[in-house]
Design an enzyme around this catalytic site. Structure first.
Site, short mmCIF file in Angstrom:
data_model
loop_
_atom_site.label_atom_id
_atom_site.label_comp_id
_atom_site.label_asym_id
_atom_site.label_seq_id
_atom_site.Cartn_x
_atom_site.Cartn_y
_atom_site.Cartn_z
N CYS A 1 0.81 -1.22 0.00
CA CYS A 1 0.00 0.00 0.00
C CYS A 1 0.84 1.27 0.00
CB CYS A 1 -0.95 0.00 1.20
SG CYS A 1 -1.98 -1.48 1.28
N LYS B 1 -12.99 -1.63 10.51
CA LYS B 1 -12.93 -2.70 9.51
C LYS B 1 -12.01 -3.80 10.03
CE LYS B 1 -11.19 -3.34 4.89
NZ LYS B 1 -10.19 -2.94 3.99
N ARG C 1 0.94 -7.17 5.57
CA ARG C 1 0.64 -5.76 5.82
C ARG C 1 0.73 -5.41 7.31
NH1 ARG C 1 -0.90 -5.02 0.69
NH2 ARG C 1 -2.88 -5.74 -0.18
N LYS D 1 -8.26 0.08 10.86
CA LYS D 1 -8.21 -1.00 9.89
C LYS D 1 -7.20 -2.04 10.39
CE LYS D 1 -7.25 -2.14 5.09
NZ LYS D 1 -7.09 -1.65 3.72
C1 PBG Z 1 -6.92 -1.75 0.02
C2 PBG Z 1 -8.14 -2.34 0.64
C3 PBG Z 1 -8.36 -3.63 1.13
C4 PBG Z 1 -9.70 -3.71 1.50
C5 PBG Z 1 -10.25 -2.45 1.26
N1 PBG Z 1 -9.27 -1.62 0.75
C6 PBG Z 1 -7.47 -4.81 1.18
C7 PBG Z 1 -6.30 -4.84 2.05
O1 PBG Z 1 -6.03 -3.95 2.85
O2 PBG Z 1 -5.55 -5.80 1.89
C8 PBG Z 1 -10.39 -4.93 2.02
C9 PBG Z 1 -11.85 -5.01 1.71
C10 PBG Z 1 -12.47 -6.36 1.85
O3 PBG Z 1 -11.86 -7.35 2.29
O4 PBG Z 1 -13.64 -6.44 1.49
N2 PBG Z 1 -5.89 -1.49 0.88
#
Ligand code: PBG
Length: 320
Positions: free
Chosen positions: A125, A243, A212, A190
């Protein structure tokens, strides 16, 4: 004398009279994948597709006629590079999808996910140097991506990268470009989660090395949810997010009790696919499981629900 709480449940009408939490269609946000190429199915997410620009209009017709008022866009570009350049190309796939959407449905709220992972060759990212994700060199790229999406007509930008200071950098860039009315929905809380597995298939964004965990949060922790949210609000977030969803309702409740900014919960891909798989096996009743799950997230304090079930849920709400 027996105290009789059951009196409040005696008929459907009484239950409806006293109920505390409900889902409204205006709470729902539908995440969509837009591909620079042909429309494709996503094997790990039944019913969800990567839409081409050609097929996007008919998909949007369904979203709008179901009564869903907001979409969240993720782009899958033709080419990827080390710096995720397609994320901030003014004519990139997401920017073109936003323009098209706003031409067809000016009132549909378009939220642009802001992250580099779908656009970088390494799937991380942020910018990489010596195998490390370099925070401060990533910020200007996220700011450029946000401005490019705002120029295309996005109502809201939603940074999901988890770099420190990105909300402030994005707010400043938007304001400097006269986009002071574009909102920031920050993925404030997140967690680094295995529940994102199907998404990484869908968005072709799995990291090519490592994971990550050096930027997304550690799921053993709760207190840093407060710090992350506070920082995002101080830097200018208009909407905050927790999330994943269902396994993190304790976090959502704490964040919602602590802050007055509207809260979104992201019911993520793994949660969607688990329900779909069980439903396809006939093991659960899909509609009632989904509506119960979404209601639980609202009860925990969410105002908005980001869910791959948005369109189906909106139709089910109509039936109720
Ligand atoms: C991008 C992102 C992700 C999700 C939303 N934006 C994936 C991640 O961080 O690996 C996950 C959404 C989902 O699982 O529905 N960084």
């Amino acid at each position: 004398m027996i105290r009789r709480p059951r009196r409040l449940r005696v008929t459907k009408q009484i239950r409806d009279l006293v109920h505390e939490t409900s889902i409204d269609k205006t709470d729902l946000i539908y995440p969509m994948f837009i591909i620079d190429g042909e429309t494709e199915d996503i094997p790990s997410m039944p019913n969800i597709k990567r839409y081409s620009l050609t097929d996007l209009p008919s998909a949007l017709d369904e979203v709008v006629s179901a009564g869903v008022g907001a979409v969240l866009y993720f782009g899958i570009p033709k080419t990827k590079d080390e710096f995720g350049s397609e994320a901030y190309n003014e004519f990139g796939i997401v920017q073109r999808a936003i323009r098209l959407t706003k031409e067809l449905y000016p009132d549909l709220i378009v939220i642009a996910d802001i992250c580099l992972c779908e656009y970088t060759s390494h799937g991380h990212c942020g910018v990489i140097e010596h195998d490390c994700i370099v925070n401060d060199k990533t910020l200007p790229l996220l700011a450029k991506a946000s401005v490019a999406c705002a120029k295309a007509g996005a109502d809201i930008v939603a940074p999901s990268d988890m770099m420190d200071g990105r909300v402030g950098a994005i707010r400043q860039a938007l304001d400097e470009n006269r986009f002071e009315d574009v909102l920031i929905m920050a993925y404030s809380v997140k967690y680094s989660s295995s529940f994102y597995g199907p998404f990484r298939d869908a968005a072709d964004s799995a990291p090519s090395f490592g994971d990550r965990k050096s930027y997304q949060m550690d799921f053993r922790n709760k207190k840093e949810a407060i710090i992350e949210t506070q920082l995002d609000i101080d830097e200018g977030a208009d909407i905050i997010m927790v999330k994943p969803g269902m396994p993190y309702l304790d976090i959502a409740k704490t964040v919602s009790d602590t802050f007055s900014v509207p809260l979104a919960i992201y019911h993520v891909s793994g949660e969607y696919s688990m329900i779909k798989a069980a439903a396809q096996n006939g093991w659960i009743d899909e509609k009632s499981i989904v509506l119960e799950s979404l209601t639980a997230m609202k009860r925990a304090g969410a105002k908005m629900l980001i869910t791959y079930y948005a369109v189906e849920a909106a139709k089910w709400l109509e039936e109720n």
